[in-house]
Every structure is written in structure tokens, then in C-alpha cells.
Design a protein around this motif. Structure first.
Motif, mmCIF file in Angstrom:
data_model
loop_
_atom_site.group_PDB
_atom_site.id
_atom_site.type_symbol
_atom_site.label_atom_id
_atom_site.label_comp_id
_atom_site.label_asym_id
_atom_site.label_seq_id
_atom_site.Cartn_x
_atom_site.Cartn_y
_atom_site.Cartn_z
ATOM 1 N N VAL A 42 -73.479 13.854 66.547
ATOM 2 C CA VAL A 42 -73.417 14.750 65.390
ATOM 3 C C VAL A 42 -72.435 14.113 64.409
ATOM 4 N N THR A 43 -72.882 13.878 63.172
ATOM 5 C CA THR A 43 -72.019 13.264 62.161
ATOM 6 C C THR A 43 -71.531 14.323 61.179
ATOM 7 N N LYS A 69 -71.100 13.360 70.953
ATOM 8 C CA LYS A 69 -70.234 12.415 70.256
ATOM 9 C C LYS A 69 -70.192 12.880 68.809
ATOM 10 N N LEU A 70 -69.068 13.431 68.410
ATOM 11 C CA LEU A 70 -68.878 13.911 67.048
ATOM 12 C C LEU A 70 -68.304 12.749 66.236
ATOM 13 N N GLU A 102 -58.129 4.357 71.706
ATOM 14 C CA GLU A 102 -58.853 5.430 72.389
ATOM 15 C C GLU A 102 -57.815 6.429 72.889
ATOM 16 N N VAL A 103 -57.966 7.692 72.502
ATOM 17 C CA VAL A 103 -57.030 8.745 72.883
ATOM 18 C C VAL A 103 -57.715 9.662 73.877
ATOM 19 N N LYS A 104 -57.004 10.017 74.946
ATOM 20 C CA LYS A 104 -57.559 10.921 75.951
ATOM 21 C C LYS A 104 -56.642 12.129 76.071
ATOM 22 N N GLY A 105 -57.206 13.255 76.482
ATOM 23 C CA GLY A 105 -56.406 14.463 76.649
ATOM 24 C C GLY A 105 -56.733 15.495 75.592
ATOM 25 N N ALA A 106 -55.896 16.515 75.535
ATOM 26 C CA ALA A 106 -56.127 17.643 74.626
ATOM 27 C C ALA A 106 -56.003 17.206 73.165
ATOM 28 N N LEU A 117 -62.673 6.693 60.048
ATOM 29 C CA LEU A 117 -63.791 6.993 60.936
ATOM 30 C C LEU A 117 -63.239 7.228 62.337
ATOM 31 N N ALA A 118 -63.699 8.288 62.990
ATOM 32 C CA ALA A 118 -63.292 8.588 64.365
ATOM 33 C C ALA A 118 -64.480 9.161 65.117
ATOM 34 N N GLU A 119 -64.498 8.928 66.426
ATOM 35 C CA GLU A 119 -65.530 9.497 67.293
ATOM 36 C C GLU A 119 -64.844 10.342 68.351
ATOM 37 N N TRP A 120 -65.307 11.573 68.502
ATOM 38 C CA TRP A 120 -64.746 12.514 69.472
ATOM 39 C C TRP A 120 -65.860 12.822 70.474
ATOM 40 N N VAL A 121 -65.676 12.418 71.712
ATOM 41 C CA VAL A 121 -66.669 12.655 72.761
ATOM 42 C C VAL A 121 -66.174 13.809 73.620
#
Length: 156
Positions: A42-43, A69-70, A102-106, A117-121
Motif C-alpha cells: 500500500v503506497t 508493506k506500507l 532497518e528499525v525493529k520494534g514498536a 521514502l520509508a517502508e513499514w512492514v
């Protein structure tokens, strides 16, 4: 001999089930199950190249248990925030990717600078209607707001 053969066939199945249960308990409900499933992309544009203060699209729908994947981009000449704390609290984040980081967590808020540009899975875990806004003073009031709807898996 037959008894040994049965045990040899049943043991791998039991181990597979136990590993799946441990994964679910370790990684969280739907996240563990959907982490390897294909993600629906979703973009969302934060603002416009002309400087308009809006999200495009401003209304999004997701389904509990589905992996997404936003893709967030900022075509505007100023920075913007994708702020949706209640939405973020109702999902399992696999990762946020921005450039070589790459960031993980809340995750509760993402700031995108001009051209960013960022992707949030993620995998939604709780149905509901969640508010989205840009947290920069005056942007939400000017129309940079939206809604994120998460539907139960059985209602789709």
C-alpha cells in the motif's frame, strides 16, 4: 517394528507443532504466522509536490492477520509526519526500512523529510478505526488527516 515406525512418523509432526507454538508465543499472535507470507503493498504520499497538505490516499483498509508493506513517500517541499499511535499499538511491526537502516520494534510515528521514502512492514492484530494525522503544527488543521480501518479476518 510397527510401533517404532509409528513413533518415527509421529515425532517430526509433534516437533513441527511445538516449534510453531513457540514461534507464536515468542513473536506475537498473527505476526509470527504472517511474517513469511507475501506482503500486500500500500503506497501513501505525505503531501504533494505542489505543497498540498494531505495524505494520498487518506482512507486505508487493512485486515487482521494479513501482512502489509506500507510504502510512505514525501513528494512535498517540507517534512511531514505519519502519526497513528493507536493504529501502531494494534499491530505487530516486523520492520521499518529507510535507506540502509532497518528499525525493529514498536513504531508510533514516522517523520519523512522532503523526498523521503520509508517502508513499514506489519501485521494488524486488532480490528478498529484509527486516526491518522501529521503532527506538525497546522498540518492536521489544514487537512492532513486520515483514517486507517482494520477489519476482522472473517468480515472480509
Amino acid at each position: 517394528m510397527v510401533q517404532q515406525l509409528r513413533q518415527a512418523l509421529v515425532l517430526p509432526k509433534i516437533l513441527t507443532v511445538l516449534i510453531a507454538i513457540v514461534a507464536v508465543l515468542t513473536l506475537g499472535g498473527y505476526g509470527a504466522i504472517a511474517a513469511s507470507a507475501p506482503a500486500e503493498t500500500v503506497t501513501v504520499h505525505l503531501g504533494t509536490a505542489a505543497g498540498d497538505l494531505r495524505f494520498e490516499p487518506s482512507q486505508m483498509q487493512f485486515t487482521v492477520g494479513q501482512r502489509y508493506k506500507l510504502v510512505l513517500d514525501n513528494p512535498s517541499p517540507e517534512k511531514h509526519y505519519f502519526t497513528a499511535k493507536d493504529f501502531a499499538d494494534a499491530l505487530w511491526t516486523q520492520k521499518v526500512q529507510a535507506g540502509a537502516v532497518e528499525v525493529k520494534g514498536a513504531i508510533h510515528e514516522l517523520e519523512l523529510k522532503p523526498g523521503g521514502l520509508a517502508e513499514w512492514v506489519f501485521v494488524p492484530e486488532r480490528p478498529g478505526l484509527y486516526e491518522l494525522h501529521c503532527a506538525i503544527a497546522g498540518h492536521a488543521e489544514a487537512g492532513m488527516v486520515g483514517q486507517l480501518r482494520v477489519a476482522a479476518a472473517d468480515s472480509v
